[in-house]
Design a protein around this motif. Sequence first.
Motif, PDB file in Angstrom:
ATOM      1  N   TRP A 147       0.829  -1.205   0.000  1.00  0.00           N
ATOM      2  CA  TRP A 147       0.000   0.000   0.000  1.00  0.00           C
ATOM      3  C   TRP A 147       0.871   1.266   0.000  1.00  0.00           C
ATOM      4  CZ3 TRP A 147      -1.602  -4.581   2.000  1.00  0.00           C
ATOM      5  CH2 TRP A 147      -2.857  -5.031   1.574  1.00  0.00           C
ATOM      6  N   VAL A 194      -0.855   4.679  -0.334  1.00  0.00           N
ATOM      7  CA  VAL A 194      -1.525   5.109   0.888  1.00  0.00           C
ATOM      8  C   VAL A 194      -0.509   5.646   1.893  1.00  0.00           C
ATOM      9  CG1 VAL A 194      -2.897   4.343   2.861  1.00  0.00           C
ATOM     10  CG2 VAL A 194      -3.402   3.460   0.578  1.00  0.00           C
ATOM     11  N   HIS A 197      -9.195  10.283   5.656  1.00  0.00           N
ATOM     12  CA  HIS A 197      -8.021   9.418   5.867  1.00  0.00           C
ATOM     13  C   HIS A 197      -8.397   8.120   6.579  1.00  0.00           C
ATOM     14  CE1 HIS A 197      -3.640   8.796   6.631  1.00  0.00           C
ATOM     15  NE2 HIS A 197      -4.073   8.181   7.703  1.00  0.00           N
ATOM     16  N   HIS A 210     -11.468   6.576   6.670  1.00  0.00           N
ATOM     17  CA  HIS A 210     -12.740   5.979   6.252  1.00  0.00           C
ATOM     18  C   HIS A 210     -12.592   4.810   5.293  1.00  0.00           C
ATOM     19  CE1 HIS A 210     -14.676  10.133   7.199  1.00  0.00           C
ATOM     20  NE2 HIS A 210     -14.519   9.400   8.268  1.00  0.00           N
ATOM     21  N   ARG A 211     -11.354   4.454   4.974  1.00  0.00           N
ATOM     22  CA  ARG A 211     -11.153   3.476   3.903  1.00  0.00           C
ATOM     23  C   ARG A 211     -11.829   2.140   4.159  1.00  0.00           C
ATOM     24  NH1 ARG A 211      -5.965   5.860   4.220  1.00  0.00           N
ATOM     25  NH2 ARG A 211      -5.520   7.181   2.421  1.00  0.00           N
ATOM     26  N   LYS A 243     -18.669   1.384   0.957  1.00  0.00           N
ATOM     27  CA  LYS A 243     -18.697   2.401  -0.102  1.00  0.00           C
ATOM     28  C   LYS A 243     -19.963   3.232  -0.036  1.00  0.00           C
ATOM     29  CE  LYS A 243     -15.457   0.596  -3.457  1.00  0.00           C
ATOM     30  NZ  LYS A 243     -15.253  -0.438  -4.471  1.00  0.00           N
ATOM     31  N   GLY A 300     -17.126   5.190   2.448  1.00  0.00           N
ATOM     32  CA  GLY A 300     -15.835   4.529   2.618  1.00  0.00           C
ATOM     33  C   GLY A 300     -15.369   3.918   1.312  1.00  0.00           C
ATOM     34  N   SER A 301     -14.397   3.018   1.374  1.00  0.00           N
ATOM     35  CA  SER A 301     -13.948   2.402   0.121  1.00  0.00           C
ATOM     36  C   SER A 301     -13.719   0.900   0.276  1.00  0.00           C
ATOM     37  CB  SER A 301     -12.690   3.108  -0.400  1.00  0.00           C
ATOM     38  OG  SER A 301     -11.759   3.306   0.634  1.00  0.00           O
ATOM     39  N   ASP A 327     -11.734  -0.740   1.759  1.00  0.00           N
ATOM     40  CA  ASP A 327     -10.306  -1.053   1.563  1.00  0.00           C
ATOM     41  C   ASP A 327      -9.680  -1.298   2.938  1.00  0.00           C
ATOM     42  OD1 ASP A 327      -7.612  -1.178   1.085  1.00  0.00           O
ATOM     43  OD2 ASP A 327      -7.447   0.854   0.253  1.00  0.00           O
ATOM     44  N   GLY A 335      -5.530  -1.076   3.027  1.00  0.00           N
ATOM     45  CA  GLY A 335      -5.112   0.318   2.879  1.00  0.00           C
ATOM     46  C   GLY A 335      -5.449   1.137   4.118  1.00  0.00           C
ATOM     47  N   ASN A 336      -6.597   0.823   4.698  1.00  0.00           N
ATOM     48  CA  ASN A 336      -7.014   1.538   5.900  1.00  0.00           C
ATOM     49  C   ASN A 336      -5.976   1.399   7.013  1.00  0.00           C
ATOM     50  OD1 ASN A 336      -8.973   2.874   7.678  1.00  0.00           O
ATOM     51  ND2 ASN A 336      -9.066   0.869   8.672  1.00  0.00           N
ATOM     52  N   ASP A 361      -6.006  -8.252   4.599  1.00  0.00           N
ATOM     53  CA  ASP A 361      -6.869  -7.694   3.554  1.00  0.00           C
ATOM     54  C   ASP A 361      -7.641  -8.788   2.838  1.00  0.00           C
ATOM     55  OD1 ASP A 361      -7.575  -5.206   2.001  1.00  0.00           O
ATOM     56  OD2 ASP A 361      -6.853  -6.492   0.379  1.00  0.00           O
TER      57      ASP A 361
END
Lengths: 705, 705
Positions: A50, A53, A93, A95-96, A100, A104-105, A107, A110-111, A385
Amino acid sequence: MVDTAQRPATLPTPEAPETSGDTGPITLNSDLAAAQVDVAALGRQLLGTWADVRIKAREVTARPDMQRIEGLSMHDHRLRVLEQLKVLAANGHVHRAFPKHLGGSDDHGGNIAGFEELVIADPSLQIKGGVQWGLFGAAVLHLGTKPHHDKYLPGIMDLSVPGAFAMTEIGHGSDVASIGTTATFDPDTDEFVINTPFRAAWKDYLGNAAKDGIAAVLFAQLITQGVQHGVHAFYLPIRDENNDFLPGIGGEDDGLKGGLNGIDNGRLHFTNVRIPRENLLNRYGDVAADGTYSSSISSPGRRFFTMLGTLVQGRVSLDGAATAASALALTIAITYGSQRRQFTAGDAEEEVILDYQRHQRRLFPRLATTYAQTFAHDEFLVKFDEVFSGKADTDDDRQDLETLAAALKPLSTWHALDTLQEAREACGGAGFLAENRLVGLRADLDVYATFEGDNNVLLQLVAKRLLTDYSRKFASADAGALARYVVQQAAGRAYHGSGLRTLAQTVTDFGSTARSVGALRDTNVQRELLTDRVETMIGEVAGHLRSANKMPKKQAAALFNSHQNELIEAAKAHAELLQWEAFTRALETTVDPGTKRVLTWLRDLFGLGLVEKNLAWYLIHGRLSSQRALSVTAYIDRLIARIRPHAQDLVDAFGYSQEHLRATISSGIERERQDEARDYYREQRASGQAPAPEKPAKPAKPAKK
Amino acid sequence: MVDTAQRPATLPTPEAPETSGDTGPITLNSDLAAAQVDVAALGRQLLGTWADVRIKAREVTARPDMQRIEGLSMHDHRLRVLEQLKVLAANGHVHRAFPKHLGGSDDHGGNIAGFEELVIADPSLQIKGGVQWGLFGAAVLHLGTKPHHDKYLPGIMDLSVPGAFAMTEIGHGSDVASIGTTATFDPDTDEFVINTPFRAAWKDYLGNAAKDGIAAVLFAQLITQGVQHGVHAFYLPIRDENNDFLPGIGGEDDGLKGGLNGIDNGRLHFTNVRIPRENLLNRYGDVAADGTYSSSISSPGRRFFTMLGTLVQGRVSLDGAATAASALALTIAITYGSQRRQFTAGDAEEEVILDYQRHQRRLFPRLATTYAQTFAHDEFLVKFDEVFSGKADTDDDRQDLETLAAALKPLSTWHALDTLQEAREACGGAGFLAENRLVGLRADLDVYATFEGDNNVLLQLVAKRLLTDYSRKFASADAGALARYVVQQAAGRAYHGSGLRTLAQTVTDFGSTARSVGALRDTNVQRELLTDRVETMIGEVAGHLRSANKMPKKQAAALFNSHQNELIEAAKAHAELLQWEAFTRALETTVDPGTKRVLTWLRDLFGLGLVEKNLAWYLIHGRLSSQRALSVTAYIDRLIARIRPHAQDLVDAFGYSQEHLRATISSGIERERQDEARDYYREQRASGQAPAPEKPAKPAKPAKK
């Protein structure tokens, strides 16, 4: 400071011929000195999966308004960190990991990568953010269902609802299953009634509880229809709009701590607090209006572990943050050590302290471990992940992930404390000043060793898993299984079962130290030495415990306890093997030959450092002859000297700028001061104005034989 | 905290029969369990030679107004400590070392004993007092002459003249001989002119320099008639009545530190500051009105070491204070560990955490070391008193004292950090709260490892002395001398030269583990194992360095550097032997049989712990067979179990009351909470109101084989 020492000095002798009679002749490779580290490429490799990120996160941690100010009062520090959290909430920063559809994403990896970088700005920021979004928010996300998500997550994400993660009780830290708080369902009102039955059941050490939290995810024993269904999580408002406790809720401030004073840790207790039935976060267990309990997981034990397993990300994030702090500490200490001069071998100029063997011995093995952890952490994060994204989330995957977390988090958090302390001492009095950051970081990271699972308790989890695997394989009567079980802990590596035995049997053949050293350099030999130790330790303990299941429970427990220390040591050895494997895999992806060469020395230093630390074990178990055992230490000395010219490159590759380091002593000021002093004396000598010595110069000499 | 562990539990099994297959049968002594510690008598023994002074000092440290308040701002903490110093000045607590005719009592040992107890009230108090009376005052006393004493000591003693000890420079910590500050004699005005030639020569880390100090003892290179005579000390006013710097003097505040923030450390620099000639503290070197230099010590090197040697008391006091802090930490952690319950073996009641083997392994070896240090420190203090009272102050005595200081201070200060940290982790999250004191003490004691001589540098001094002794004995061609030289480091012990060889040669005869264990228990066997290691290590390094005096200087320095790590390890081994010897001598004076028995286990744990730590060395060098090496660990496990029932007595004997401990968790509150919780569940069960478990009880079991 009072000191009368004349420390004998030296120059760096990275490629000097033999300095120790124990090591015998080596092949001098003329290109050793020429090896160069491609700092930029290595830096990219260290950033890991990542990288993007992390680079973005480092822009955040480079901002002065996001950084810790040393010496703030607890009150002001708390206010500052809360304001910083608002920045994080505003810029997304944090919320990953959220869905979605809520902004969020999805992710997960990455979070965590972004979160753990925050430690460089201020560990309080990392941990308070972790409480809000990684524990409080994640509990709603993972233990709640869609109605909870839609209702609660937006406020959690934007920080309009700061919340506590109310799990730990003063009487129960690591043993969550035994907490005392109860949530008893009352079908008459369709509510749960929350109670703290005694003082030891007060919730304690909760971030956001002393001041900022207006809600909490509360863990309590769920009781309905007279049956206790074990620990469940509930969403619970705790403070009103005036920030006063709601009726039936009380608490205390934990006050000043050894570190992390930007976080308002506190205690909570409950007396007949009523919440609606739907506040039960009911993903894994639910109560119907009539009080009937239901769950998709029939075994209470498995249900408990599944629920808690969803919260593993705290441990993932601590592993990464502890590793980042270690990297930062070594960057400061090695940079300073490369500029600081002290003592002289009798020449006019003093030596750079990083040229002293002891100084190298203090810092370089810790650098090697930090590299191993960095690579191991990235693999760990990938695994996390995969599980949380659903790419690979079978029960086995989840169990592997939890074992990995329980193995890596203890080692990296202890390593951070050890490294921060050694770095601080290596910088002398300057290291003790708050302006040079090492003491503050160490104070903050102290608690990483015991929160999110006490390190010793976590290692016992690992040991239990190793024993279980061992016993399964062993019970299945497959002779080869025993040799393979550890292999499965570190997926993907090639294991040469025959090599292990060969090594043990031919150890007496290694009469020549040169061949002996050659063997130690060999990746497979290191792998076999490390793997064999874990296997043998577990096998030995398993042998001792074999009679336990024929014993009365108390006696069996006593037997187990008499091997507790060995078990924890075996778990550590397993975790170290995982780190070594990750370092070794990383070498395979290193392209630049110079970088690969230097990294291989560093990996060898890590691997042989583990062997040296446990040399007695290898000798007692006949894995190494005395001759070869001696060569381990001699070869480590040689590796350290080889690494010396590359030390600055190796810490520069961590990629921290002065905005991240923020330590006066690593800013170049020490070099300026040294240069100024040397210029002064040179000019004085040149001018003929230097005072004469009382007696003709009689430089310090090493002790004569 | 997230945790899913079910830690298998056990009951204490101090006298249970064999639990490990490695250890073989032992003789069960029916009176083992019956051994009782006479806590009062042991307490008196631990108080040592200056018991009366310590008891008085503990009355001072029990006073709330003399104690640290956690969470004070740096500003308020400094003010508080200054006020506390005034109390000490008023009650004479800190005047024992000063001359009788000025109101002191010429009691050097008692003075240090009283000082080091102050660490229990607040390490800042100990160290700021140490700066004022132990460094600033002691420099005037030991480096000045009668006119200086009469003129300066009264104001120093009564604190009307707070002062700094201006030795360390930012560019030179442990290498005092290389400081840059100059004091050039100007015969025209009969003055010394003080100058800071460059930034690296600023004085730094000086207590009392940032705020309170109005004078200083300044260390500078004395230059007269164009000749530099090396480092000398000068008395120098630095601030005026308004607390502003005098002309030519500037400075900075060091600001926040990792600890000891009750002390105003700061920096000083000087530009053409003039002081009268008589401000030279001229006991060991003087300048006449015409600028002629004279000294009773002709060698500049010896003069330097003599001057600095008078300041050894700082190291003595740190050794004692670090040991006291370790004792306090263990009292807190062991008391808490005896009350705290966590996890269950499936019974209704949870286990006391001190019954877990790992918990014992974490705390008891550190307890053993703390005992060894306590006894070694008292002997050290007696030696110090003999030298400083003039009872035994030959050059050899002084050198022995300095070597002793350089050996013991590093070990005890590192041990304190290690012990405070382990104690903190052993108390979990509670250990991280400031109210439980462990984190604050650790932060304060951090710098003890590098001030008053960096630990690594001090150990090199010890190694140098060992090498010098070795080379002297060796050069004299007396074959027996080699075997005796370490003996002299630890005066008074009986050394069985033949036993050592016997041990090594008959090691293969120890087929029976029982006999092997018996031998390890033997005092002489432990002594021989420890002594032999020091001798052999030094002998080996000396052999490697033999060619150094035939080499060019740079090459010789490089050779020396390539053995720096080994040398430091040898010095550590030497220091550990000194501690072991002191513990063993203390056993000889222990009268009560039960106490003696338990203390002997503790001494064995210390001695065998040292052997276990260096087991690889003993195996490689053929001193222990693999069989016996295994029995070392097995026997340590057994000792730990034996010590368990006496652990509380052993910490109680340190004699600290709740006023000294001041930790919530060691106040008994944990037991109250545990009892309340257990009573709650008992009553619930008795009443039949307890909720039923979801499934029939299925208690945790140890992993099956």
